[in-house]
Scaffold this motif. Structure first.
Motif, PDB file in Angstrom:
ATOM      1  N   ALA A  39       0.834  -1.206   0.000  1.00 25.44           N
ATOM      2  CA  ALA A  39       0.000   0.000   0.000  1.00 25.44           C
ATOM      3  C   ALA A  39       0.871   1.259   0.000  1.00 25.44           C
ATOM      4  O   ALA A  39       0.608   2.200  -0.755  1.00 25.44           O
ATOM      5  CB  ALA A  39      -0.936  -0.005   1.201  1.00 25.44           C
ATOM      6  N   LEU A  40       1.903   1.275   0.825  1.00 28.00           N
ATOM      7  CA  LEU A  40       2.768   2.447   0.903  1.00 28.00           C
ATOM      8  C   LEU A  40       3.637   2.587  -0.343  1.00 28.00           C
ATOM      9  O   LEU A  40       3.827   3.688  -0.858  1.00 28.00           O
ATOM     10  CB  LEU A  40       3.648   2.379   2.146  1.00 28.00           C
ATOM     11  CG  LEU A  40       2.911   2.512   3.479  1.00 28.00           C
ATOM     12  CD1 LEU A  40       3.850   2.202   4.631  1.00 28.00           C
ATOM     13  CD2 LEU A  40       2.301   3.886   3.631  1.00 28.00           C
ATOM     14  N   SER A  42       3.042   1.791  -3.306  1.00 26.85           N
ATOM     15  CA  SER A  42       2.288   2.184  -4.499  1.00 26.85           C
ATOM     16  C   SER A  42       1.865   3.657  -4.459  1.00 26.85           C
ATOM     17  O   SER A  42       1.300   4.158  -5.419  1.00 26.85           O
ATOM     18  CB  SER A  42       1.057   1.296  -4.666  1.00 26.85           C
ATOM     19  OG  SER A  42       0.126   1.545  -3.632  1.00 26.85           O
ATOM     20  N   SER A  43       2.152   4.346  -3.376  1.00 27.36           N
ATOM     21  CA  SER A  43       1.767   5.750  -3.218  1.00 27.36           C
ATOM     22  C   SER A  43       2.939   6.667  -3.551  1.00 27.36           C
ATOM     23  O   SER A  43       4.068   6.438  -3.111  1.00 27.36           O
ATOM     24  CB  SER A  43       1.329   6.013  -1.780  1.00 27.36           C
ATOM     25  OG  SER A  43       1.192   7.396  -1.554  1.00 27.36           O
ATOM     26  N   SER A  44       2.669   7.721  -4.279  1.00 33.00           N
ATOM     27  CA  SER A  44       3.718   8.689  -4.582  1.00 33.00           C
ATOM     28  C   SER A  44       4.018   9.600  -3.393  1.00 33.00           C
ATOM     29  O   SER A  44       4.954  10.392  -3.438  1.00 33.00           O
ATOM     30  CB  SER A  44       3.325   9.537  -5.793  1.00 33.00           C
ATOM     31  OG  SER A  44       2.174  10.309  -5.493  1.00 33.00           O
ATOM     32  N   HIS A  45       3.248   9.485  -2.313  1.00 30.34           N
ATOM     33  CA  HIS A  45       3.446  10.322  -1.129  1.00 30.34           C
ATOM     34  C   HIS A  45       4.194   9.600  -0.012  1.00 30.34           C
ATOM     35  O   HIS A  45       4.377  10.160   1.064  1.00 30.34           O
ATOM     36  CB  HIS A  45       2.107  10.834  -0.602  1.00 30.34           C
ATOM     37  CG  HIS A  45       1.382  11.682  -1.591  1.00 30.34           C
ATOM     38  ND1 HIS A  45       1.840  12.914  -1.992  1.00 30.34           N
ATOM     39  CD2 HIS A  45       0.258  11.453  -2.294  1.00 30.34           C
ATOM     40  CE1 HIS A  45       1.010  13.415  -2.884  1.00 30.34           C
ATOM     41  NE2 HIS A  45       0.045  12.551  -3.082  1.00 30.34           N
ATOM     42  N   HIS A  46       4.585   8.356  -0.255  1.00 29.99           N
ATOM     43  CA  HIS A  46       5.316   7.572   0.747  1.00 29.99           C
ATOM     44  C   HIS A  46       6.555   6.991   0.094  1.00 29.99           C
ATOM     45  O   HIS A  46       6.512   6.530  -1.046  1.00 29.99           O
ATOM     46  CB  HIS A  46       4.450   6.438   1.300  1.00 29.99           C
ATOM     47  CG  HIS A  46       3.274   6.921   2.054  1.00 29.99           C
ATOM     48  ND1 HIS A  46       3.298   7.183   3.405  1.00 29.99           N
ATOM     49  CD2 HIS A  46       2.017   7.221   1.648  1.00 29.99           C
ATOM     50  CE1 HIS A  46       2.120   7.610   3.795  1.00 29.99           C
ATOM     51  NE2 HIS A  46       1.315   7.648   2.749  1.00 29.99           N
ATOM     52  N   ASP A  64       7.152  10.362   4.475  1.00 33.09           N
ATOM     53  CA  ASP A  64       5.915  10.715   3.775  1.00 33.09           C
ATOM     54  C   ASP A  64       5.844  12.220   3.608  1.00 33.09           C
ATOM     55  O   ASP A  64       6.434  12.975   4.358  1.00 33.09           O
ATOM     56  CB  ASP A  64       4.673  10.176   4.490  1.00 33.09           C
ATOM     57  CG  ASP A  64       4.449  10.816   5.843  1.00 33.09           C
ATOM     58  OD1 ASP A  64       5.296  10.642   6.720  1.00 33.09           O
ATOM     59  OD2 ASP A  64       3.423  11.488   6.008  1.00 33.09           O
TER      60      ASP A  64
END
Length: 82
Positions: A39-40, A42-46, A64
């Motif tokens: 989950a993390l 796949s995020s551009s903010h993590h 983050d």
């Protein structure tokens, strides 16, 4: 500690991350750790990184950028082994 290298965390690192967390008093189920990592990651903010010494994970960090009020305000969390 010389010879420490920082790399992007990869799923293959998670067993060592889990073992390090357990040493430091933060046990977690491996499947849950994999779920959170995916989950993390796949995020551009993590952003997840590991520190390696002689091929072994000796620490990790989770950075983050919550973008408070339209600005990037990075925060970091993680643990390291002395």
């Amino acid at each position: 500690m010389s010879g420490v290298r920082v790399d992007d965390m990869e799923e293959v690192d998670l067993r060592q991350v889990q073992a390090l967390g357990e040493q430091l008093g933060y046990p977690s189920e491996f499947n849950e750790l994999v779920r959170r990592f995916k989950a993390l990651a796949s995020s551009s903010h993590h952003h997840l990184f590991v520190a390696r010494h002689q091929g072994q994970v000796v620490g990790w960090i989770h950075v983050d950028d919550p973008r408070l009020q339209g600005r990037v305000v990075p925060s970091a969390s993680g643990l390291r082994k002395n």
